[in-house]
Design a protein around this motif. Structure first.
Motif, mmCIF file in Angstrom:
data_model
loop_
_atom_site.group_PDB
_atom_site.id
_atom_site.type_symbol
_atom_site.label_atom_id
_atom_site.label_comp_id
_atom_site.label_asym_id
_atom_site.label_seq_id
_atom_site.Cartn_x
_atom_site.Cartn_y
_atom_site.Cartn_z
ATOM 1 N N LEU A 11 0.855 -1.376 0.118
ATOM 2 C CA LEU A 11 0.117 -0.196 -0.125
ATOM 3 C C LEU A 11 0.737 1.213 -0.066
ATOM 4 O O LEU A 11 2.041 1.216 0.387
ATOM 5 N N THR A 12 0.365 2.183 -0.489
ATOM 6 C CA THR A 12 0.984 3.717 -0.360
ATOM 7 C C THR A 12 0.055 4.935 -0.047
ATOM 8 O O THR A 12 -0.950 4.693 -0.228
ATOM 9 N N GLY A 13 0.719 5.970 0.179
ATOM 10 C CA GLY A 13 0.009 7.079 0.688
ATOM 11 C C GLY A 13 -1.014 7.010 1.820
ATOM 12 O O GLY A 13 -0.762 6.291 2.544
ATOM 13 N N ALA B 142 8.347 -0.106 -7.382
ATOM 14 C CA ALA B 142 7.088 -1.247 -7.449
ATOM 15 C C ALA B 142 5.794 -0.834 -7.534
ATOM 16 O O ALA B 142 5.394 0.364 -7.020
ATOM 17 N N TRP B 143 4.758 -1.524 -7.768
ATOM 18 C CA TRP B 143 3.331 -1.335 -7.949
ATOM 19 C C TRP B 143 2.712 -1.281 -6.675
ATOM 20 O O TRP B 143 2.886 -2.441 -5.983
ATOM 21 N N ARG B 144 2.305 -0.154 -5.937
ATOM 22 C CA ARG B 144 1.549 -0.255 -4.799
ATOM 23 C C ARG B 144 0.002 0.257 -4.798
ATOM 24 O O ARG B 144 -0.314 1.388 -5.539
ATOM 25 N N ILE B 145 -0.832 -0.217 -4.052
ATOM 26 C CA ILE B 145 -2.282 0.175 -4.088
ATOM 27 C C ILE B 145 -2.590 1.451 -3.356
ATOM 28 O O ILE B 145 -2.065 1.678 -2.259
ATOM 29 N N SER B 146 -3.050 2.626 -4.003
ATOM 30 C CA SER B 146 -3.488 3.917 -3.594
ATOM 31 C C SER B 146 -4.767 4.106 -3.246
ATOM 32 O O SER B 146 -5.073 5.086 -2.530
ATOM 33 N N ALA B 147 -5.711 3.112 -3.665
ATOM 34 C CA ALA B 147 -6.855 3.709 -3.361
ATOM 35 C C ALA B 147 -7.713 1.844 -3.939
ATOM 36 O O ALA B 147 -7.331 1.265 -4.715
ATOM 37 N N MET B 148 -8.796 1.795 -2.904
ATOM 38 C CA MET B 148 -9.572 0.513 -3.253
ATOM 39 C C MET B 148 -11.186 0.661 -3.150
ATOM 40 O O MET B 148 -11.318 1.077 -1.767
ATOM 41 N N ASP B 149 -11.886 0.705 -4.253
ATOM 42 C CA ASP B 149 -13.286 1.239 -3.537
ATOM 43 C C ASP B 149 -14.254 -0.005 -4.285
ATOM 44 O O ASP B 149 -14.140 -0.233 -5.361
#
Length: 105
Positions: free
Chosen positions: A17-19, A96-103
């Protein structure tokens, strides 16, 4: 999640995860999911059954992800299978790819 090791799972998940999403997700799990999971002996498994790109750029991607979610706990007579759709935003951060939002959709 597995109520027996949800804290360890959360520690591992934080690296994806990020942010601000990292903080809000961690807080949600610690304050809301964890107590219910331990009380009801919750075991949940999400399996990606499909996905598609909604939009993308060199450092951002938005995905539509289709999930099958199996839930077991001490309040259910048998496991429950439900479908779910989630829009996932990811940023390319520090290699790396990191999740910044999930809805949910």
């Amino acid at each position: 999640y597995n109520y027996k090791n949800i804290s360890q799972e959360l520690t591992a998940e934080k690296s994806w995860l990020t942010g601000g999403f990292q903080n809000s997700y961690t807080s949600l799990v610690a304050k809301q999911v964890l107590p219910v999971a331990q009380k009801t002996q919750l075991v949940t498994k999400a399996t990606v059954v499909g996905s598609g790109i909604v939009s993308s750029s060199h450092n951002h991607v938005q995905l539509l992800v289709f999930l099958d979610v199996t839930t077991q706990n001490n309040e259910l007579a048998q496991p429950r299978l439900t479908g779910s759709r989630v829009v996932v935003n990811a940023q390319y951060v520090d290699g790396a790819w990191r999740i910044s939002a999930m809805d949910p959709v």
